[in-house]
Design a protein around this motif. Structure first.
Motif, PDB file in Angstrom:
ATOM      1  N   PHE A   1       0.808  -1.223   0.000  1.00  0.00           N
ATOM      2  CA  PHE A   1       0.000   0.000   0.000  1.00  0.00           C
ATOM      3  C   PHE A   1       0.839   1.269   0.000  1.00  0.00           C
ATOM      4  O   PHE A   1       0.299   2.359  -0.184  1.00  0.00           O
ATOM      5  N   GLY A   2       2.164   1.138   0.237  1.00  0.00           N
ATOM      6  CA  GLY A   2       2.960   2.329   0.464  1.00  0.00           C
ATOM      7  C   GLY A   2       2.513   2.979   1.776  1.00  0.00           C
ATOM      8  O   GLY A   2       1.874   2.358   2.616  1.00  0.00           O
ATOM      9  N   VAL A   3       2.875   4.236   1.949  1.00  0.00           N
ATOM     10  CA  VAL A   3       2.331   5.016   3.060  1.00  0.00           C
ATOM     11  C   VAL A   3       1.275   5.923   2.454  1.00  0.00           C
ATOM     12  O   VAL A   3       1.596   6.901   1.784  1.00  0.00           O
ATOM     13  N   PRO A   4      -0.008   5.579   2.627  1.00  0.00           N
ATOM     14  CA  PRO A   4      -1.065   6.344   1.958  1.00  0.00           C
ATOM     15  C   PRO A   4      -1.028   7.830   2.304  1.00  0.00           C
ATOM     16  O   PRO A   4      -0.560   8.221   3.379  1.00  0.00           O
ATOM     17  N   ALA A   5      -1.499   8.629   1.383  1.00  0.00           N
ATOM     18  CA  ALA A   5      -1.537  10.075   1.589  1.00  0.00           C
ATOM     19  C   ALA A   5      -2.285  10.396   2.873  1.00  0.00           C
ATOM     20  O   ALA A   5      -3.342   9.829   3.163  1.00  0.00           O
ATOM     21  N   GLY A   6      -1.718  11.302   3.649  1.00  0.00           N
ATOM     22  CA  GLY A   6      -2.347  11.709   4.896  1.00  0.00           C
ATOM     23  C   GLY A   6      -2.027  10.802   6.063  1.00  0.00           C
ATOM     24  O   GLY A   6      -2.540  11.013   7.169  1.00  0.00           O
ATOM     25  N   MET A   7      -1.186   9.788   5.855  1.00  0.00           N
ATOM     26  CA  MET A   7      -0.809   8.876   6.933  1.00  0.00           C
ATOM     27  C   MET A   7       0.689   8.961   7.185  1.00  0.00           C
ATOM     28  O   MET A   7       1.468   9.453   6.363  1.00  0.00           O
ATOM     29  N   HIS A   8       1.091   8.440   8.325  1.00  0.00           N
ATOM     30  CA  HIS A   8       2.491   8.403   8.711  1.00  0.00           C
ATOM     31  C   HIS A   8       2.772   7.035   9.313  1.00  0.00           C
ATOM     32  O   HIS A   8       2.004   6.547  10.146  1.00  0.00           O
ATOM     33  N   ALA A   9       3.849   6.386   8.866  1.00  0.00           N
ATOM     34  CA  ALA A   9       4.259   5.086   9.396  1.00  0.00           C
ATOM     35  C   ALA A   9       5.487   5.297  10.271  1.00  0.00           C
ATOM     36  O   ALA A   9       6.546   5.691   9.778  1.00  0.00           O
ATOM     37  N   VAL A  10       5.328   5.034  11.568  1.00  0.00           N
ATOM     38  CA  VAL A  10       6.381   5.323  12.539  1.00  0.00           C
ATOM     39  C   VAL A  10       6.989   4.011  13.032  1.00  0.00           C
ATOM     40  O   VAL A  10       6.271   3.178  13.595  1.00  0.00           O
ATOM     41  N   PRO A  11       8.293   3.773  12.819  1.00  0.00           N
ATOM     42  CA  PRO A  11       8.908   2.538  13.324  1.00  0.00           C
ATOM     43  C   PRO A  11       8.764   2.412  14.836  1.00  0.00           C
ATOM     44  O   PRO A  11       8.959   3.384  15.579  1.00  0.00           O
ATOM     45  N   LEU A  12       8.432   1.207  15.284  1.00  0.00           N
ATOM     46  CA  LEU A  12       8.303   0.933  16.716  1.00  0.00           C
ATOM     47  C   LEU A  12       9.645   0.467  17.259  1.00  0.00           C
ATOM     48  O   LEU A  12      10.259  -0.468  16.739  1.00  0.00           O
ATOM     49  N   VAL A  13      10.079   1.125  18.337  1.00  0.00           N
ATOM     50  CA  VAL A  13      11.384   0.837  18.939  1.00  0.00           C
ATOM     51  C   VAL A  13      11.216   0.710  20.458  1.00  0.00           C
ATOM     52  O   VAL A  13      10.126   0.811  20.984  1.00  0.00           O
ATOM     53  N   ARG A  14      12.338   0.451  21.087  1.00  0.00           N
ATOM     54  CA  ARG A  14      12.388   0.320  22.561  1.00  0.00           C
ATOM     55  C   ARG A  14      11.349  -0.665  23.095  1.00  0.00           C
ATOM     56  O   ARG A  14      10.470  -0.273  23.845  1.00  0.00           O
ATOM     57  N   PRO A  15      11.522  -1.976  22.737  1.00  0.00           N
ATOM     58  CA  PRO A  15      12.582  -2.536  21.891  1.00  0.00           C
ATOM     59  C   PRO A  15      12.134  -2.643  20.439  1.00  0.00           C
ATOM     60  O   PRO A  15      10.950  -2.559  20.139  1.00  0.00           O
ATOM     61  N   VAL A  16      13.111  -2.873  19.525  1.00  0.00           N
ATOM     62  CA  VAL A  16      12.780  -3.233  18.151  1.00  0.00           C
ATOM     63  C   VAL A  16      12.399  -4.706  18.153  1.00  0.00           C
ATOM     64  O   VAL A  16      13.207  -5.561  18.492  1.00  0.00           O
ATOM     65  N   ARG A  17      11.167  -4.988  17.820  1.00  0.00           N
ATOM     66  CA  ARG A  17      10.657  -6.364  17.866  1.00  0.00           C
ATOM     67  C   ARG A  17      10.684  -6.961  16.457  1.00  0.00           C
ATOM     68  O   ARG A  17      10.226  -6.331  15.501  1.00  0.00           O
ATOM     69  N   THR A  18      11.220  -8.164  16.338  1.00  0.00           N
ATOM     70  CA  THR A  18      11.220  -8.854  15.050  1.00  0.00           C
ATOM     71  C   THR A  18      10.729 -10.280  15.226  1.00  0.00           C
ATOM     72  O   THR A  18      10.854 -10.862  16.310  1.00  0.00           O
ATOM     73  N   GLU A  19      10.172 -10.846  14.165  1.00  0.00           N
ATOM     74  CA  GLU A  19       9.730 -12.237  14.140  1.00  0.00           C
ATOM     75  C   GLU A  19      10.217 -12.876  12.850  1.00  0.00           C
ATOM     76  O   GLU A  19      10.108 -12.282  11.772  1.00  0.00           O
ATOM     77  N   ARG A  20      10.735 -14.101  12.932  1.00  0.00           N
ATOM     78  CA  ARG A  20      11.235 -14.805  11.752  1.00  0.00           C
ATOM     79  C   ARG A  20      10.060 -15.319  10.923  1.00  0.00           C
ATOM     80  O   ARG A  20       9.182 -16.017  11.425  1.00  0.00           O
ATOM     81  N   ILE A  21      10.064 -14.952   9.660  1.00  0.00           N
ATOM     82  CA  ILE A  21       9.077 -15.442   8.705  1.00  0.00           C
ATOM     83  C   ILE A  21       9.808 -16.299   7.681  1.00  0.00           C
ATOM     84  O   ILE A  21      10.879 -15.931   7.203  1.00  0.00           O
ATOM     85  N   GLY A  22       9.231 -17.437   7.353  1.00  0.00           N
ATOM     86  CA  GLY A  22       9.925 -18.292   6.399  1.00  0.00           C
ATOM     87  C   GLY A  22       8.991 -19.157   5.586  1.00  0.00           C
ATOM     88  O   GLY A  22       7.774 -19.218   5.815  1.00  0.00           O
TER      89      GLY A  22
END
Length: 304
Positions: free
Chosen positions: A249-270
């Motif tokens: 979708f990209g970042v749609p007009a009028g929206m903001h995508a803010v990375p979540l940190v403290r902590p940076v959470r990741t999950e393995r996808i495979g």
């Protein structure tokens, strides 16, 4: 023992109804019943609990169904490999995915079809993790894309694709770009729309919030990533979405995508395949594509 008899048994396990199983096998109900009865006689054990209608399988029957599925899957794999040697890979690739990982599947299907022009692909894009496990065990899927944590205990073959990360999706209320990053604790203060609690993607988020000592009670829940974007676009809600979906979708007009940190959470996808040796020719072709596709590198390039 005839393969046709095993097909009857597997069809009955799928339909849970004699007439529907017979219809799926393009035979009469008496023919299907007689085929299963002959199989019981040869094995010397009852497989089906019979009454006026189908009442389930005996414990022995449940085990034989598992073996029948494996034998038929090996038969199909052998036929597929022979066909591939003679004329190239053909047939249908059946691949399932949890909704959060559907983007990765889209990055595999195009190069797979390009490399195998005689093959087709069927994507099941809205499966829960438990559905994926069950379908892989029943050989109803050739492969799936899901979380490593949900399949690690089942002995499947796992091919890593990428690390899922998360962003807070909010409406942009001013001309400025908004915050560059945000903590999970701060994100919990927003009026949230999240995935349904039964979905693995939601459970991952719950664990992330729990790790920082906060809990969330979303006002809106859905089973669709696209719906999360639509809810945020309506103006009142915020949501947490996998970063991979920004490539759809990209970042749609009028929206903001803010990375979540403290902590940076990741999950393995495979990429997950049934535990079998040798790997089916269809599964191996998909693994080869995954090795070349560069899914992780593509998804790491976040759009502006």
């Amino acid at each position: 023992m005839l393969l046709r008899q095993l097909e009857y048994l597997v069809a009955l396990a799928r339909a849970r109804h004699f007439a529907k199983a017979a219809q799926a096998c393009y035979v009469s109900q008496p023919a299907l019943s007689e085929g299963i009865r002959k199989l019981e006689e040869e094995l010397g054990i009852p497989l089906v609990r019979r009454g006026r209608r189908f009442e389930g399988f005996t414990p022995e029957g449940e085990r034989v169904v598992l073996w029948a599925r494996r034998i038929l899957a090996d038969r199909d794999a052998m036929q597929g490999e022979i066909q591939a040697l003679r004329a190239g890979l053909s047939g249908r690739l059946r691949i399932g995915t949890v909704p959060t990982a559907a983007t990765a599947v889209a990055l595999l299907t195009q190069p797979f079809c390009a490399a195998n022009p005689l093959a087709t692909v069927q994507v099941f894009a809205d499966l829960q993790s438990v559905d994926i496990v069950n379908r892989l065990k029943a050989y109803e899927l050739d492969a799936a894309v899901t979380y490593h944590s949900t399949v690690v205990e089942h002995g499947f073959k796992f091919v890593p694709l990428y690390q899922e990360r998360y962003v807070l999706l909010i409406r942009r209320s001013a001309p400025d770009s908004g915050p560059a990053e945000i903590s999970w604790e701060e994100a919990a203060q927003y009026p949230l729309c999240l995935l349904h609690p039964g979905m693995q993607g939601r459970q991952v988020l719950e664990a992330a919030f729990e790790a920082v000592g906060v809990s969330v009670t979303p006002r809106v829940e859905t089973d669709s990533i696209a719906s999360l974007f639509a809810q945020v676009r309506a103006g009142h809600w915020a949501s947490i979405v996998p970063h991979a979906w920004l490539h759809v979708f990209g970042v749609p007009a009028g929206m903001h995508a803010v990375p979540l940190v403290r902590p940076v959470r990741t999950e393995r996808i495979g990429l997950v395949l049934p535990a079998r040796e040798p790997v089916s020719v269809m599964g191996q072709a998909l693994i080869d594509v995954a090795d070349r596709a560069g899914v992780s590198a593509t998804l790491e390039r976040l759009p502006d």
